[in-house]
Design an enzyme around this catalytic site. Sequence first.
Site, PDB file in Angstrom:
ATOM      1  N   ASP A 171      -5.256   4.438   8.670  1.00  0.00           N
ATOM      2  CA  ASP A 171      -4.076   5.296   8.759  1.00  0.00           C
ATOM      3  C   ASP A 171      -4.370   6.357   9.823  1.00  0.00           C
ATOM      4  OD1 ASP A 171      -1.622   6.395   8.306  1.00  0.00           O
ATOM      5  OD2 ASP A 171      -1.895   6.737   6.152  1.00  0.00           O
ATOM      6  N   ASP A 218       3.328   8.412  12.613  1.00  0.00           N
ATOM      7  CA  ASP A 218       4.721   8.504  12.153  1.00  0.00           C
ATOM      8  C   ASP A 218       4.913   9.812  11.389  1.00  0.00           C
ATOM      9  OD1 ASP A 218       2.936   6.777  10.323  1.00  0.00           O
ATOM     10  OD2 ASP A 218       4.449   7.544   8.935  1.00  0.00           O
ATOM     11  N   GLY A 274       6.762   7.355   3.472  1.00  0.00           N
ATOM     12  CA  GLY A 274       7.478   8.490   2.886  1.00  0.00           C
ATOM     13  C   GLY A 274       7.942   8.282   1.456  1.00  0.00           C
ATOM     14  N   CYS A 276      -9.299  -4.959 -22.185  1.00  0.00           N
ATOM     15  CA  CYS A 276      -9.528  -5.585 -20.878  1.00  0.00           C
ATOM     16  C   CYS A 276     -10.870  -6.298 -20.971  1.00  0.00           C
ATOM     17  CB  CYS A 276      -9.558  -4.489 -19.816  1.00  0.00           C
ATOM     18  SG  CYS A 276     -10.139  -4.991 -18.199  1.00  0.00           S
ATOM     19  N   CYS A 288     -12.824  -6.942 -18.122  1.00  0.00           N
ATOM     20  CA  CYS A 288     -13.588  -6.752 -16.880  1.00  0.00           C
ATOM     21  C   CYS A 288     -15.032  -6.378 -17.250  1.00  0.00           C
ATOM     22  CB  CYS A 288     -12.932  -5.682 -16.005  1.00  0.00           C
ATOM     23  SG  CYS A 288     -13.366  -3.996 -16.437  1.00  0.00           S
ATOM     24  N   CYS A 304     -15.306  -3.054 -19.179  1.00  0.00           N
ATOM     25  CA  CYS A 304     -14.744  -3.013 -20.534  1.00  0.00           C
ATOM     26  C   CYS A 304     -15.451  -3.964 -21.494  1.00  0.00           C
ATOM     27  CB  CYS A 304     -13.249  -3.311 -20.484  1.00  0.00           C
ATOM     28  SG  CYS A 304     -12.379  -2.120 -19.450  1.00  0.00           S
TER      29      CYS A 304
HETATM   30  N1  GUN Z   1       0.475   7.192   3.428  1.00  0.00           N
HETATM   31  C1  GUN Z   1       1.398   7.347   2.447  1.00  0.00           C
HETATM   32  N2  GUN Z   1       2.640   7.475   2.970  1.00  0.00           N
HETATM   33  C2  GUN Z   1       2.507   7.380   4.303  1.00  0.00           C
HETATM   34  C3  GUN Z   1       3.447   7.429   5.390  1.00  0.00           C
HETATM   35  O1  GUN Z   1       4.656   7.581   5.220  1.00  0.00           O
HETATM   36  N3  GUN Z   1       2.931   7.261   6.655  1.00  0.00           N
HETATM   37  C4  GUN Z   1       1.592   7.090   6.871  1.00  0.00           C
HETATM   38  N4  GUN Z   1       1.168   6.917   8.131  1.00  0.00           N
HETATM   39  N5  GUN Z   1       0.700   7.058   5.862  1.00  0.00           N
HETATM   40  C5  GUN Z   1       1.158   7.197   4.602  1.00  0.00           C
HETATM   41 ZN    ZN Z   2     -11.563  -3.222 -17.692  1.00  0.00          ZN
END
Ligand code: GUN
Ligand code: ZN
Length: 581
Positions: free
Chosen positions: A87, A122, A187, A270, A272, A275
Site C-alpha cells: 500500500d 489515492d 474508503g 475450532c 486449528c 485451539c
Molecule cells: N486501506 C484501507 N482503505 C484504503 C484505501 O481506501 N486506499 C488505500 N490506498 N489503502 C487503504
Molecule cells: Zn482455532
Amino acid sequence: MFEIKSKDGLGRIGKLTIGKKSIETPTLMPVINPNKIVIAPKDMYDYGAEIIITNSYIIYRTNKLKEIALEKGIHKMLDFNGVIETDSGSFQMAAYGDIEIENKEILQFQKDIGVDIGTFLDIPTHPDESHNKAQSDLETTLERAREAVNFDLNLNGTIQGGTHLDLRRKSAEEMSNLPFTVNPIGGVVPLMMEYRFSELVDIILSVKANLSPARPVHLFGAGHPMLLSLSVLLGCDLFDSAAYVLYAQDLRYLTPYGTKKLNEMKYLPCTCPVCRKYTAQELINEKEEKRLELLSSHNLYATFEELKLIKESIHEGTLFELVETRIRSHPRLLLAYRKIKDYYTLLEEFDPITKRSALFYTGEESNLRPIVKRTKDRIKGLNSKKYEDHLFFGKFPKELEFTYPFGQCEMEEERREKGDSELTDEDTIRIIADYQFGTGVGEKLFKDAVVKRSKTKMIRYIYNENGLMLATLRARDGLFTPNIEGSKRLKEIIPFPRYRIIVDEEAAPFIKEGANVFTKFVIDMDKNLRPYEEVLIVNSKDDLLGTGTLMLSPREIRAFERGMAVRTRWGIEKNNSTQEY
Ligand code: GUN
Ligand code: ZN
C-alpha cells in the site's frame, strides 16, 4: 492476467498471474507491519496465504527499513517468496492528515524495492464526506491514477467516491479504461467498523456494475471472516486484513459467525493447532506476547478456513446458502443482504443457470436470489398439461419436477418410482426442452423422439426415429445436453444468433475435433446466454462446429483475454450421435 475457473452469484474462483507467480482467488492478504511482525511472512504459507500485503510508506519513512529494502529488495527483507503487494500511505494520510510524500515518489520507491503489486497515492474519502468534496478528491485520485500507469509496475487502481454512488460508478468506469492489475474498492474501512453494511453492499454492486468483469476486485481493509462470504458473493476477489492481529491485541477471537471475547469463552470451537492445544483459560494465562501470537494464529486459521468453505461453496453452487447462514450472525448483515433485490439485473446476468447442488430454502431472504425471478420468468410462456406448487416458484409445470431448480433431492426417490401416469414422456421432454431453449422448441426437436430410461427408471437418452442420439437428459439437474444430431436440429429451429457462440475461423478446425473454445477466439455470441448453459458453437456463416457448456457470462467472455468460454462436449467431426441403443 486474471482467469475465472468457477462461478456462483457474482462470486468466482479465479487465477491471478503476476509475472511467474500465480495465486488462487478469493483469498486474503495478511497485513505485515514491518515494524512489528507477529506471524513471520515465511510461516504464512502454512495458513494458506499465497500473497501478503505491507505498507511501502512505513518502510520509506523508517530509515533503517528503507535502506534494507532498497539494498536487498522487499522479498528478501520480509523473507517471503510469494506475491508481495504494498500500500502507498493513502490510509495513513486519511487517518493522520499530513503525509510527506508525492505520488510519483512512492510509486518509484515501490518499483525500486521490487514489489509484485504496488498502489498509487489515492485519496480515501470518508463515507460522510459531502458530494462536492468527494468529487474533487476523486478527480485528484484519477489524475494520480493516470500518472501511475506510466510506471512499469503491476498496480492497484483504487476506486473511491465515498458513499456517493454516481462517483463510485464514474470511478469504476474510468479505472476500467486504465491498465491496472487489480481494482480495490477503497474508503470503506469506516463503514465496516460502524457495521454500515447496507451502504457497503450499495458501493460494491455499483462498482461491479461499471467495472470490467475481467478485473480482480480487492475490498480494501476487509478481513473479518464474518463478512467474507457476502463480499465474495457480490464479486470481491481479494481481501486484506490486519484484523487477525488487531483483534488479538484486544483479546478477541474471530469466527465466521462473529467476534468473541476470549475472557468470556470456555471452549474454543475450532480445531486449528492453537485451539486443539489450548483451552480458553490456558490461552488467557499465557504471557502477553505469546498470547498475542497464539490468538493471532487462531484468527488467521479461522479466516482461511472460511475462505476454503467459500471456495467449496462456489464449486458446489451453494454460495447463496452459505451467505444466508452467515448474515444471521448480525442483524445489520441481514438487512444489507436484502439490498441485492435492487441489483437483480446485475446478479442475474452473472449467476449460473444450473448448479451442482439442489436449491435450499433457508428463510424469507432466499426469495431474493436472482434464480427465483429468473425461473418464474422462464416458465411464464410454457403450456404444461399439469401444474404443481413449489416453495420458491409457486405454480410450475409438473414435467419439470426433476429439472433444476425445481427438483428437491429429498423427495426424488419416492417420486421417481411412482412416476406420473398423467404425463407422457413426450409431454415431459417437450416441456423441459421448451424451458431450456424457448417455447415451441421441444415439439420440433423431439418430433419423432424415442425415449430410453435408465436403470433407475429416469428418462435418460432421446433418439430420433433412425436411432441417432439427439440428447441426453443429465441426471444431475434434469436438463438436456444435446448431441450433434440434436444440435443440428436446434440450429434449424432456433433463429441466429440465439443459443449460439460464434468463433473465429482460425479455431474452427480444432473445435470440430472437440477442442474447448477459449475467450480470445469468440467473435460474438447471444447476449442472453447465462453461465453453464448448453450452447451451439458456430462460425460466422452459422455452420455448426460443435456443442458444449458455456463457462462464463457473455460480458465476461468479451472482457477476458484468457480462459475457457465453452467446454466443448462434441465436435461435429468427433461425436457420438450414431451410438446405437
Ligand atoms: N486501506 C484501507 N482503505 C484504503 C484505501 O481506501 N486506499 C488505500 N490506498 N489503502 C487503504
Ligand atoms: Zn482455532
